[in-house]
Design a protein around this motif. Structure first.
Motif, PDB file in Angstrom:
ATOM      1  N   MET A   1      33.527  38.246  27.882  1.00 38.00           N
ATOM      2  CA  MET A   1      34.863  37.691  28.036  1.00 38.00           C
ATOM      3  C   MET A   1      35.568  38.262  29.262  1.00 38.00           C
ATOM      4  O   MET A   1      36.649  37.854  29.617  1.00 38.00           O
ATOM      5  CB  MET A   1      35.680  37.982  26.782  1.00 38.00           C
ATOM      6  N   LYS A   2      34.953  39.173  29.898  1.00 40.82           N
ATOM      7  CA  LYS A   2      35.585  39.855  31.015  1.00 40.82           C
ATOM      8  C   LYS A   2      35.928  38.915  32.174  1.00 40.82           C
ATOM      9  O   LYS A   2      36.934  39.107  32.834  1.00 40.82           O
ATOM     10  CB  LYS A   2      34.654  40.959  31.490  1.00 40.82           C
ATOM     11  N   TYR A   3      35.098  37.912  32.408  1.00 42.36           N
ATOM     12  CA  TYR A   3      35.312  37.035  33.556  1.00 42.36           C
ATOM     13  C   TYR A   3      35.508  35.574  33.167  1.00 42.36           C
ATOM     14  O   TYR A   3      35.210  34.686  33.937  1.00 42.36           O
ATOM     15  CB  TYR A   3      34.151  37.138  34.538  1.00 42.36           C
ATOM     16  N   ILE A   4      36.004  35.330  31.961  1.00 33.75           N
ATOM     17  CA  ILE A   4      36.232  33.941  31.552  1.00 33.75           C
ATOM     18  C   ILE A   4      37.683  33.737  31.133  1.00 33.75           C
ATOM     19  O   ILE A   4      38.356  34.663  30.696  1.00 33.75           O
ATOM     20  CB  ILE A   4      35.295  33.503  30.400  1.00 33.75           C
ATOM     21  N   LYS A   7      41.314  29.433  26.887  1.00 34.45           N
ATOM     22  CA  LYS A   7      42.518  28.623  26.723  1.00 34.45           C
ATOM     23  C   LYS A   7      43.005  28.580  25.276  1.00 34.45           C
ATOM     24  O   LYS A   7      44.042  28.005  24.992  1.00 34.45           O
ATOM     25  CB  LYS A   7      42.272  27.217  27.265  1.00 34.45           C
ATOM     26  N   ASN A   8      42.274  29.221  24.374  1.00 33.71           N
ATOM     27  CA  ASN A   8      42.633  29.198  22.957  1.00 33.71           C
ATOM     28  C   ASN A   8      43.367  30.453  22.491  1.00 33.71           C
ATOM     29  O   ASN A   8      43.693  30.573  21.315  1.00 33.71           O
ATOM     30  CB  ASN A   8      41.374  29.003  22.104  1.00 33.71           C
ATOM     31  N   ILE A   9      43.595  31.393  23.393  1.00 33.89           N
ATOM     32  CA  ILE A   9      44.324  32.596  23.010  1.00 33.89           C
ATOM     33  C   ILE A   9      45.741  32.537  23.584  1.00 33.89           C
ATOM     34  O   ILE A   9      45.991  31.800  24.540  1.00 33.89           O
ATOM     35  CB  ILE A   9      43.590  33.885  23.451  1.00 33.89           C
ATOM     36  N   PRO A  10      46.655  33.278  23.004  1.00 32.88           N
ATOM     37  CA  PRO A  10      48.061  33.161  23.413  1.00 32.88           C
ATOM     38  C   PRO A  10      48.420  33.798  24.757  1.00 32.88           C
ATOM     39  O   PRO A  10      49.546  33.653  25.203  1.00 32.88           O
ATOM     40  CB  PRO A  10      48.821  33.841  22.272  1.00 32.88           C
ATOM     41  N   LEU A  11      47.481  34.488  25.411  1.00 36.08           N
ATOM     42  CA  LEU A  11      47.781  35.061  26.728  1.00 36.08           C
ATOM     43  C   LEU A  11      47.920  33.952  27.763  1.00 36.08           C
ATOM     44  O   LEU A  11      47.078  33.042  27.810  1.00 36.08           O
ATOM     45  CB  LEU A  11      46.656  36.002  27.177  1.00 36.08           C
ATOM     46  N   GLN A  16      45.514  35.852  32.506  1.00 40.58           N
ATOM     47  CA  GLN A  16      44.075  36.008  32.315  1.00 40.58           C
ATOM     48  C   GLN A  16      43.348  35.996  33.659  1.00 40.58           C
ATOM     49  O   GLN A  16      42.461  36.819  33.898  1.00 40.58           O
ATOM     50  CB  GLN A  16      43.528  34.896  31.423  1.00 40.58           C
ATOM     51  N   LEU A  17      43.726  35.076  34.543  1.00 42.98           N
ATOM     52  CA  LEU A  17      43.097  34.995  35.851  1.00 42.98           C
ATOM     53  C   LEU A  17      43.399  36.251  36.673  1.00 42.98           C
ATOM     54  O   LEU A  17      42.515  36.797  37.323  1.00 42.98           O
ATOM     55  CB  LEU A  17      43.548  33.750  36.605  1.00 42.98           C
ATOM     56  N   LYS A  18      44.632  36.697  36.623  1.00 42.52           N
ATOM     57  CA  LYS A  18      45.005  37.919  37.333  1.00 42.52           C
ATOM     58  C   LYS A  18      44.134  39.083  36.872  1.00 42.52           C
ATOM     59  O   LYS A  18      43.616  39.853  37.683  1.00 42.52           O
ATOM     60  CB  LYS A  18      46.484  38.221  37.104  1.00 42.52           C
ATOM     61  N   GLN A  19      43.942  39.207  35.564  1.00 41.21           N
ATOM     62  CA  GLN A  19      43.125  40.290  35.022  1.00 41.21           C
ATOM     63  C   GLN A  19      41.667  40.148  35.447  1.00 41.21           C
ATOM     64  O   GLN A  19      40.997  41.150  35.715  1.00 41.21           O
ATOM     65  CB  GLN A  19      43.247  40.344  33.498  1.00 41.21           C
ATOM     66  N   ILE A  20      41.164  38.932  35.503  1.00 46.66           N
ATOM     67  CA  ILE A  20      39.790  38.705  35.959  1.00 46.66           C
ATOM     68  C   ILE A  20      39.637  39.189  37.400  1.00 46.66           C
ATOM     69  O   ILE A  20      38.679  39.889  37.727  1.00 46.66           O
ATOM     70  CB  ILE A  20      39.408  37.211  35.844  1.00 46.66           C
ATOM     71  N   ILE A  21      40.577  38.832  38.249  1.00 53.30           N
ATOM     72  CA  ILE A  21      40.509  39.246  39.645  1.00 53.30           C
ATOM     73  C   ILE A  21      40.560  40.768  39.755  1.00 53.30           C
ATOM     74  O   ILE A  21      39.781  41.382  40.494  1.00 53.30           O
ATOM     75  CB  ILE A  21      41.625  38.584  40.471  1.00 53.30           C
ATOM     76  N   ILE A  22      41.456  41.393  39.006  1.00 55.34           N
ATOM     77  CA  ILE A  22      41.554  42.853  39.008  1.00 55.34           C
ATOM     78  C   ILE A  22      40.237  43.476  38.528  1.00 55.34           C
ATOM     79  O   ILE A  22      39.738  44.437  39.124  1.00 55.34           O
ATOM     80  CB  ILE A  22      42.743  43.319  38.136  1.00 55.34           C
ATOM     81  N   ASN A  23      39.663  42.932  37.455  1.00 51.96           N
ATOM     82  CA  ASN A  23      38.389  43.455  36.942  1.00 51.96           C
ATOM     83  C   ASN A  23      37.268  43.311  37.968  1.00 51.96           C
ATOM     84  O   ASN A  23      36.430  44.216  38.108  1.00 51.96           O
ATOM     85  CB  ASN A  23      37.996  42.754  35.645  1.00 51.96           C
ATOM     86  N   TYR A  46      37.537  27.968  37.511  1.00 56.36           N
ATOM     87  CA  TYR A  46      38.150  28.232  36.207  1.00 56.36           C
ATOM     88  C   TYR A  46      38.862  27.015  35.617  1.00 56.36           C
ATOM     89  O   TYR A  46      39.446  27.118  34.539  1.00 56.36           O
ATOM     90  CB  TYR A  46      39.109  29.418  36.314  1.00 56.36           C
ATOM     91  N   GLN A  47      38.821  25.891  36.315  1.00 59.19           N
ATOM     92  CA  GLN A  47      39.442  24.649  35.826  1.00 59.19           C
ATOM     93  C   GLN A  47      40.915  24.855  35.469  1.00 59.19           C
ATOM     94  O   GLN A  47      41.356  24.534  34.360  1.00 59.19           O
ATOM     95  CB  GLN A  47      38.660  24.094  34.630  1.00 59.19           C
ATOM     96  N   LEU A  48      41.654  25.423  36.421  1.00 66.60           N
ATOM     97  CA  LEU A  48      43.072  25.690  36.237  1.00 66.60           C
ATOM     98  C   LEU A  48      43.886  24.891  37.239  1.00 66.60           C
ATOM     99  O   LEU A  48      43.361  24.422  38.248  1.00 66.60           O
ATOM    100  CB  LEU A  48      43.358  27.188  36.440  1.00 66.60           C
ATOM    101  N   SER A  49      45.165  24.774  36.968  1.00 69.00           N
ATOM    102  CA  SER A  49      46.038  24.063  37.899  1.00 69.00           C
ATOM    103  C   SER A  49      46.343  24.943  39.105  1.00 69.00           C
ATOM    104  O   SER A  49      46.229  26.176  39.057  1.00 69.00           O
ATOM    105  CB  SER A  49      47.353  23.672  37.216  1.00 69.00           C
ATOM    106  N   ARG A  50      46.762  24.308  40.165  1.00 68.45           N
ATOM    107  CA  ARG A  50      47.134  25.033  41.381  1.00 68.45           C
ATOM    108  C   ARG A  50      48.297  25.993  41.102  1.00 68.45           C
ATOM    109  O   ARG A  50      48.314  27.114  41.597  1.00 68.45           O
ATOM    110  CB  ARG A  50      47.510  24.027  42.468  1.00 68.45           C
ATOM    111  N   THR A  51      49.250  25.545  40.315  1.00 71.48           N
ATOM    112  CA  THR A  51      50.401  26.381  39.977  1.00 71.48           C
ATOM    113  C   THR A  51      49.962  27.654  39.259  1.00 71.48           C
ATOM    114  O   THR A  51      50.444  28.751  39.562  1.00 71.48           O
ATOM    115  CB  THR A  51      51.383  25.590  39.087  1.00 71.48           C
TER     116      THR A  51
END
Length: 59
Positions: A1-4, A7-11, A16-23, A46-51
């Protein structure tokens, strides 16, 4: 889960993306003076929006 994004958790997705980059930096995947993936690459990977990606990068 470190790099994924889970979308089903409340964070928030940007957090989540910020933490992935930091990791990835902490784990040495991205070295000092090395560029991280572009905004567009992160959107595609990561299939995320630009925002969402911009908010993570700005933090």
């Amino acid at each position: 889960m470190k790099y994924i994004i889970d979308k089903n958790i409340p964070l928030p997705l940007y957090y989540q993306l910020k933490q992935i980059i930091i990791n990835l930096i902490d784990d040495g995947v991205y070295k000092e003076d090395e560029t991280i993936p572009t905004e567009h690459e992160l959107i595609e990977k990561y299939q995320l929006s630009r925002t969402t990606v911009r908010q993570a990068l700005n933090e």
